[in-house]
Motif scaffolding. Structure first.
Motif, PDB file in Angstrom:
ATOM      1  N   VAL A   7      14.818  41.822 -18.282  1.00 13.61           N
ATOM      2  CA  VAL A   7      15.566  40.718 -18.902  1.00 13.61           C
ATOM      3  C   VAL A   7      15.253  39.405 -18.189  1.00 13.61           C
ATOM      4  O   VAL A   7      15.001  38.383 -18.837  1.00 13.61           O
ATOM      5  CB  VAL A   7      17.082  41.019 -18.903  1.00 13.61           C
ATOM      6  CG1 VAL A   7      17.883  39.790 -19.283  1.00 13.61           C
ATOM      7  CG2 VAL A   7      17.390  42.173 -19.859  1.00 13.61           C
ATOM      8  N   VAL A   8      15.252  39.420 -16.867  1.00 15.49           N
ATOM      9  CA  VAL A   8      14.949  38.198 -16.106  1.00 15.49           C
ATOM     10  C   VAL A   8      13.533  37.730 -16.411  1.00 15.49           C
ATOM     11  O   VAL A   8      13.301  36.536 -16.665  1.00 15.49           O
ATOM     12  CB  VAL A   8      15.138  38.440 -14.586  1.00 15.49           C
ATOM     13  CG1 VAL A   8      14.582  37.276 -13.776  1.00 15.49           C
ATOM     14  CG2 VAL A   8      16.601  38.659 -14.263  1.00 15.49           C
ATOM     15  N   ASP A   9      12.577  38.649 -16.404  1.00 22.08           N
ATOM     16  CA  ASP A   9      11.181  38.306 -16.691  1.00 22.08           C
ATOM     17  C   ASP A   9      11.043  37.674 -18.074  1.00 22.08           C
ATOM     18  O   ASP A   9      10.421  36.623 -18.226  1.00 22.08           O
ATOM     19  CB  ASP A   9      10.314  39.554 -16.577  1.00 22.08           C
ATOM     20  CG  ASP A   9       8.844  39.268 -16.822  1.00 22.08           C
ATOM     21  OD1 ASP A   9       8.289  38.409 -16.109  1.00 22.08           O
ATOM     22  OD2 ASP A   9       8.259  39.904 -17.725  1.00 22.08           O
ATOM     23  N   LEU A  10      11.623  38.307 -19.068  1.00 23.30           N
ATOM     24  CA  LEU A  10      11.512  37.771 -20.438  1.00 23.30           C
ATOM     25  C   LEU A  10      12.275  36.467 -20.611  1.00 23.30           C
ATOM     26  O   LEU A  10      11.823  35.578 -21.329  1.00 23.30           O
ATOM     27  CB  LEU A  10      12.012  38.798 -21.450  1.00 23.30           C
ATOM     28  CG  LEU A  10      11.054  39.932 -21.730  1.00 23.30           C
ATOM     29  CD1 LEU A  10      11.737  41.015 -22.547  1.00 23.30           C
ATOM     30  CD2 LEU A  10       9.835  39.411 -22.474  1.00 23.30           C
ATOM     31  N   SER A  11      13.427  36.341 -19.968  1.00 28.92           N
ATOM     32  CA  SER A  11      14.177  35.087 -20.103  1.00 28.92           C
ATOM     33  C   SER A  11      13.382  33.926 -19.524  1.00 28.92           C
ATOM     34  O   SER A  11      13.393  32.823 -20.073  1.00 28.92           O
ATOM     35  CB  SER A  11      15.557  35.190 -19.460  1.00 28.92           C
ATOM     36  OG  SER A  11      15.466  35.295 -18.062  1.00 28.92           O
ATOM     37  N   ASN A  12      12.650  34.177 -18.445  1.00 26.67           N
ATOM     38  CA  ASN A  12      11.781  33.133 -17.879  1.00 26.67           C
ATOM     39  C   ASN A  12      10.647  32.796 -18.836  1.00 26.67           C
ATOM     40  O   ASN A  12      10.323  31.623 -19.038  1.00 26.67           O
ATOM     41  CB  ASN A  12      11.210  33.578 -16.532  1.00 26.67           C
ATOM     42  CG  ASN A  12      12.252  33.627 -15.447  1.00 26.67           C
ATOM     43  OD1 ASN A  12      13.243  32.904 -15.493  1.00 26.67           O
ATOM     44  ND2 ASN A  12      12.047  34.495 -14.478  1.00 26.67           N
ATOM     45  N   LYS A  13      10.034  33.817 -19.441  1.00 23.46           N
ATOM     46  CA  LYS A  13       8.942  33.593 -20.384  1.00 23.46           C
ATOM     47  C   LYS A  13       9.415  32.879 -21.648  1.00 23.46           C
ATOM     48  O   LYS A  13       8.630  32.197 -22.299  1.00 23.46           O
ATOM     49  CB  LYS A  13       8.291  34.919 -20.763  1.00 23.46           C
ATOM     50  CG  LYS A  13       7.495  35.529 -19.633  1.00 23.46           C
ATOM     51  CD  LYS A  13       6.922  36.872 -20.014  1.00 23.46           C
ATOM     52  CE  LYS A  13       6.140  37.463 -18.856  1.00 23.46           C
ATOM     53  NZ  LYS A  13       5.675  38.829 -19.149  1.00 23.46           N
ATOM     54  N   VAL A  55      12.580  41.119 -28.656  1.00 23.36           N
ATOM     55  CA  VAL A  55      11.990  42.411 -28.307  1.00 23.36           C
ATOM     56  C   VAL A  55      12.936  43.525 -28.737  1.00 23.36           C
ATOM     57  O   VAL A  55      14.082  43.279 -29.105  1.00 23.36           O
ATOM     58  CB  VAL A  55      11.707  42.525 -26.790  1.00 23.36           C
ATOM     59  CG1 VAL A  55      10.707  41.473 -26.340  1.00 23.36           C
ATOM     60  CG2 VAL A  55      12.982  42.444 -25.971  1.00 23.36           C
ATOM     61  N   SER A  56      12.458  44.757 -28.658  1.00 27.87           N
ATOM     62  CA  SER A  56      13.316  45.890 -28.995  1.00 27.87           C
ATOM     63  C   SER A  56      14.192  46.260 -27.805  1.00 27.87           C
ATOM     64  O   SER A  56      13.841  46.005 -26.643  1.00 27.87           O
ATOM     65  CB  SER A  56      12.475  47.092 -29.408  1.00 27.87           C
ATOM     66  OG  SER A  56      11.803  47.641 -28.295  1.00 27.87           O
ATOM     67  N   ALA A  57      15.323  46.873 -28.100  1.00 24.76           N
ATOM     68  CA  ALA A  57      16.198  47.368 -27.042  1.00 24.76           C
ATOM     69  C   ALA A  57      15.476  48.441 -26.233  1.00 24.76           C
ATOM     70  O   ALA A  57      15.646  48.526 -25.011  1.00 24.76           O
ATOM     71  CB  ALA A  57      17.489  47.909 -27.648  1.00 24.76           C
ATOM     72  N   ASP A  58      14.661  49.249 -26.894  1.00 19.43           N
ATOM     73  CA  ASP A  58      13.897  50.279 -26.182  1.00 19.43           C
ATOM     74  C   ASP A  58      12.968  49.667 -25.141  1.00 19.43           C
ATOM     75  O   ASP A  58      12.785  50.227 -24.065  1.00 19.43           O
ATOM     76  CB  ASP A  58      13.082  51.140 -27.157  1.00 19.43           C
ATOM     77  CG  ASP A  58      13.894  52.258 -27.753  1.00 19.43           C
ATOM     78  OD1 ASP A  58      14.900  52.660 -27.125  1.00 19.43           O
ATOM     79  OD2 ASP A  58      13.523  52.746 -28.827  1.00 19.43           O
ATOM     80  N   TYR A  59      12.390  48.523 -25.454  1.00 18.94           N
ATOM     81  CA  TYR A  59      11.525  47.853 -24.482  1.00 18.94           C
ATOM     82  C   TYR A  59      12.342  47.418 -23.265  1.00 18.94           C
ATOM     83  O   TYR A  59      11.933  47.629 -22.124  1.00 18.94           O
ATOM     84  CB  TYR A  59      10.822  46.648 -25.107  1.00 18.94           C
ATOM     85  CG  TYR A  59       9.998  45.893 -24.095  1.00 18.94           C
ATOM     86  CD1 TYR A  59       8.763  46.376 -23.689  1.00 18.94           C
ATOM     87  CD2 TYR A  59      10.473  44.729 -23.505  1.00 18.94           C
ATOM     88  CE1 TYR A  59       8.011  45.715 -22.725  1.00 18.94           C
ATOM     89  CE2 TYR A  59       9.728  44.057 -22.549  1.00 18.94           C
ATOM     90  CZ  TYR A  59       8.499  44.550 -22.163  1.00 18.94           C
ATOM     91  OH  TYR A  59       7.768  43.891 -21.206  1.00 18.94           O
ATOM     92  N   LEU A  60      13.505  46.818 -23.510  1.00 20.28           N
ATOM     93  CA  LEU A  60      14.334  46.382 -22.395  1.00 20.28           C
ATOM     94  C   LEU A  60      14.754  47.560 -21.520  1.00 20.28           C
ATOM     95  O   LEU A  60      14.821  47.442 -20.299  1.00 20.28           O
ATOM     96  CB  LEU A  60      15.586  45.651 -22.900  1.00 20.28           C
ATOM     97  CG  LEU A  60      15.368  44.278 -23.527  1.00 20.28           C
ATOM     98  CD1 LEU A  60      16.688  43.695 -23.970  1.00 20.28           C
ATOM     99  CD2 LEU A  60      14.656  43.337 -22.576  1.00 20.28           C
TER     100      LEU A  60
END
Length: 109
Positions: A7-13, A55-60
Protein backbone atom coordinates in the motif's frame (compact mmCIF):
# COMPACT_ATOMS: atom_id res chain seq x y z
CA UNK A 1 6.30 -7.63 0.76
CA UNK A 2 3.55 -7.12 3.36
CA UNK A 3 0.11 -5.64 2.70
CA UNK A 4 1.12 -2.40 4.36
CA UNK A 5 4.35 -2.19 2.37
CA UNK A 6 2.48 -2.72 -0.91
CA UNK A 7 0.00 0.00 0.00
CA UNK A 8 2.79 2.44 0.89
CA UNK A 9 4.68 1.62 -2.32
CA UNK A 10 1.62 2.10 -4.52
CA UNK A 11 0.47 5.24 -2.72
CA UNK A 12 3.88 6.78 -3.45
CA UNK A 13 3.67 5.73 -7.11
CA UNK A 14 0.15 7.23 -7.32
CA UNK A 15 1.46 10.55 -5.93
CA UNK A 16 -0.27 10.50 -2.58
CA UNK A 17 1.78 12.60 -0.18
CA UNK A 18 1.13 10.19 2.67
CA UNK A 19 -0.70 7.04 3.66
CA UNK A 20 -2.92 9.35 5.71
CA UNK A 21 -4.08 11.09 2.50
CA UNK A 22 -4.83 7.70 0.94
CA UNK A 23 -6.84 6.68 4.02
CA UNK A 24 -8.96 9.80 3.74
CA UNK A 25 -9.43 9.37 -0.03
CA UNK A 26 -10.67 5.82 0.60
CA UNK A 27 -13.24 7.09 3.11
CA UNK A 28 -11.46 5.77 6.19
CA UNK A 29 -10.11 7.51 9.27
CA UNK A 30 -6.80 9.24 8.69
CA UNK A 31 -4.82 6.66 10.66
CA UNK A 32 -6.69 3.54 9.55
CA UNK A 33 -4.03 2.30 7.15
CA UNK A 34 -1.34 2.40 9.82
CA UNK A 35 -3.21 -0.35 11.68
CA UNK A 36 -2.67 -2.61 8.65
CA UNK A 37 0.90 -3.09 9.87
CA UNK A 38 -0.40 -5.44 12.58
CA UNK A 39 -4.08 -6.11 11.81
CA UNK A 40 -5.99 -7.44 8.82
CA UNK A 41 -8.29 -4.87 7.20
CA UNK A 42 -11.99 -5.37 6.67
CA UNK A 43 -12.98 -6.49 3.18
CA UNK A 44 -14.73 -3.15 2.56
CA UNK A 45 -11.66 -1.11 3.49
CA UNK A 46 -9.32 -3.36 1.51
CA UNK A 47 -11.52 -3.04 -1.58
CA UNK A 48 -11.82 0.74 -1.16
CA UNK A 49 -8.04 1.14 -1.05
CA UNK A 50 -7.54 -1.24 -3.96
CA UNK A 51 -10.04 0.74 -6.03
CA UNK A 52 -8.34 4.07 -5.22
CA UNK A 53 -4.94 2.61 -6.13
CA UNK A 54 -6.28 0.96 -9.30
CA UNK A 55 -5.23 -2.59 -8.37
CA UNK A 56 -6.92 -5.78 -7.24
CA UNK A 57 -7.34 -6.64 -3.58
CA UNK A 58 -5.52 -9.90 -4.32
CA UNK A 59 -2.49 -7.91 -5.44
CA UNK A 60 -2.48 -5.89 -2.23
CA UNK A 61 -2.74 -9.09 -0.19
CA UNK A 62 0.20 -10.60 -2.05
CA UNK A 63 -1.90 -13.42 -3.52
CA UNK A 64 -0.79 -12.49 -7.03
CA UNK A 65 1.88 -10.42 -8.73
CA UNK A 66 -0.68 -9.36 -11.34
CA UNK A 67 -1.89 -5.91 -10.29
CA UNK A 68 -5.25 -6.32 -11.98
CA UNK A 69 -7.94 -8.90 -11.27
CA UNK A 70 -8.67 -9.29 -14.97
CA UNK A 71 -7.56 -7.68 -18.20
CA UNK A 72 -10.47 -5.22 -18.26
CA UNK A 73 -9.41 -3.72 -14.93
CA UNK A 74 -6.09 -2.41 -16.21
CA UNK A 75 -7.59 0.62 -17.90
CA UNK A 76 -8.28 3.56 -15.63
CA UNK A 77 -11.61 5.17 -16.44
CA UNK A 78 -11.07 8.81 -15.53
CA UNK A 79 -14.75 9.64 -15.84
CA UNK A 80 -15.75 7.08 -13.23
CA UNK A 81 -12.57 7.02 -11.16
CA UNK A 82 -13.37 7.42 -7.47
CA UNK A 83 -10.56 9.90 -7.12
CA UNK A 84 -8.01 11.42 -9.39
CA UNK A 85 -5.18 13.16 -7.60
CA UNK A 86 -2.19 15.26 -8.42
CA UNK A 87 0.50 15.93 -5.86
CA UNK A 88 -1.59 14.05 -3.30
CA UNK A 89 -4.65 16.29 -3.67
CA UNK A 90 -7.88 15.41 -5.49
CA UNK A 91 -8.40 17.25 -8.77
CA UNK A 92 -11.63 19.14 -9.38
CA UNK A 93 -14.44 17.83 -11.57
CA UNK A 94 -13.57 20.57 -14.07
CA UNK A 95 -9.97 19.39 -14.31
CA UNK A 96 -11.14 15.79 -14.63
CA UNK A 97 -13.39 16.80 -17.57
CA UNK A 98 -10.49 18.59 -19.28
CA UNK A 99 -8.26 15.54 -18.89
CA UNK A 100 -10.99 13.30 -20.28
CA UNK A 101 -11.36 15.52 -23.38
CA UNK A 102 -7.61 15.51 -23.94
CA UNK A 103 -7.49 11.72 -23.72
CA UNK A 104 -10.46 11.37 -26.07
CA UNK A 105 -8.69 13.58 -28.62
CA UNK A 106 -5.56 11.43 -28.36
CA UNK A 107 -7.44 8.18 -28.91
CA UNK A 108 -9.29 9.51 -31.95
CA UNK A 109 -6.18 10.54 -33.88
Amino acid sequence: MSLYERVVDLSNKRNFKSVRDLSIAAGMSQNALYSWKTQSPSADNLNAVAKILGVSADYLLGNTDDMYSNQNDNQLDIKNAPILAYDGKPVSDETRDILERILEMETHK
